[in-house]
Scaffold this motif. Structure first.
Motif, short mmCIF file in Angstrom:
data_model
loop_
_atom_site.label_atom_id
_atom_site.label_comp_id
_atom_site.label_asym_id
_atom_site.label_seq_id
_atom_site.Cartn_x
_atom_site.Cartn_y
_atom_site.Cartn_z
N GLY A 65 43.03 33.42 31.89
CA GLY A 65 42.57 32.06 32.09
C GLY A 65 42.43 31.65 33.54
O GLY A 65 41.95 30.54 33.82
N GLU A 66 42.83 32.51 34.48
CA GLU A 66 42.69 32.19 35.90
C GLU A 66 41.60 33.07 36.52
O GLU A 66 41.50 34.25 36.19
CB GLU A 66 44.01 32.42 36.63
N PRO A 67 40.79 32.51 37.44
CA PRO A 67 39.75 33.32 38.09
C PRO A 67 40.35 34.52 38.83
O PRO A 67 41.44 34.43 39.39
CB PRO A 67 39.10 32.34 39.07
N ALA A 68 39.65 35.64 38.79
CA ALA A 68 40.09 36.85 39.48
C ALA A 68 38.90 37.45 40.22
O ALA A 68 37.74 37.29 39.81
CB ALA A 68 40.67 37.87 38.50
N THR A 69 39.19 38.13 41.30
CA THR A 69 38.15 38.78 42.10
C THR A 69 38.47 40.26 42.21
O THR A 69 39.61 40.64 42.51
CB THR A 69 38.08 38.18 43.52
N ARG A 70 37.47 41.11 41.97
CA ARG A 70 37.64 42.54 42.14
C ARG A 70 36.75 43.02 43.28
O ARG A 70 35.54 42.77 43.28
CB ARG A 70 37.30 43.33 40.87
N ARG A 71 37.36 43.71 44.23
CA ARG A 71 36.61 44.31 45.34
C ARG A 71 36.72 45.83 45.22
O ARG A 71 37.81 46.37 45.06
CB ARG A 71 37.16 43.83 46.69
N THR A 72 35.57 46.48 45.33
CA THR A 72 35.51 47.93 45.13
C THR A 72 34.94 48.59 46.37
O THR A 72 33.99 48.09 46.96
CB THR A 72 34.64 48.26 43.90
#
Length: 205
Positions: free
Chosen positions: A25-32
């Motif tokens: 339910g919380e925004p998440a950011t993925r960096r690759t």
């Protein structure tokens, strides 16, 4: 980008480290990013090893760090058929998972993996030269992690795993986890006792 046309990408292993709780339910950011690329010569021809890193953050803090070890190999030729032999049933402390086309199809959908070697038997056999549907490397890793969790491992952990042999649907999947003083050692084998994956889970200090 892949190292060249017609190369097969295979999952060789990886490492997942948790630094906190990934909250629903919380925004998440993925960096690759690509960490490294190395070309080597194998028995089947040129091999390219690629390490990819994923960082998942919430609230400005990295909560999951993952590294994936990938290998690209020539597409020519097929894998040798693995002989069966005597069936070794799941013993004490082992967990047998029935590998069905439905399970492999659902896991492909869950992980956005559209490669037909996991759910199209005719394609896997006639085009890729495999003796059956290929069981996902990440599915084996997940099975090992779940076996370790059943042994009481939780919280902030580092999970390192390695895929040592291909596993096909008709060979079954049996995983185990052995608790040790500093964590848990896990593995996957087929119904005949042939090991296909290994892993270690350790608490993060």
């Amino acid at each position: 980008a892949p190292p060249g046309p017609g190369r097969r990408r295979m999952w060789a292993g990886g490492r997942v480290r948790t630094h906190g709780v990934l909250r629903c339910g919380e925004p998440a950011t993925r960096r690759t990013r690509v960490v490294s690329v190395a070309d080597k010569q194998g028995r089947s021809g040129p091999l390219t090893f690629v390490v990819v890193e994923h960082l998942i953050s919430q609230g400005g803090r990295v909560v999951v760090e993952e590294r994936q070890d990938l290998v690209y190999r020539p597409a020519a030729g097929s894998l040798p058929a693995v002989s069966g032999g005597e069936v070794v049933p799941a013993g004490a402390g082992e967990w047998a998972i029935e590998v069905t086309p439905t399970l492999l199809f659902r896991f492909s959908a869950l992980t956005y993996n559209a490669h037909r070697i996991h759910y199209d038997r005719d394609y896997a056999r006639d085009v890729e030269g495999y003796p059956g549907l290929l069981t996902h490397g990440p599915l084996q890793a997940l099975a090992m992690a779940e076996a370790a969790r059943a042994r009481g491992v939780g919280g902030e952990v580092e999970f390192t795993y390695r895929l040592v042999a291909p596993l096909f649907d008709h060979q079954g999947l049996i995983t185990s986890a052995t608790k040790e003083s500093d964590g848990v050692t896990t593995s996957v084998r087929d119904m005949h006792g042939r090991q296909t994956a290994t892993g270690q889970l350790r608490g993060v200090a």
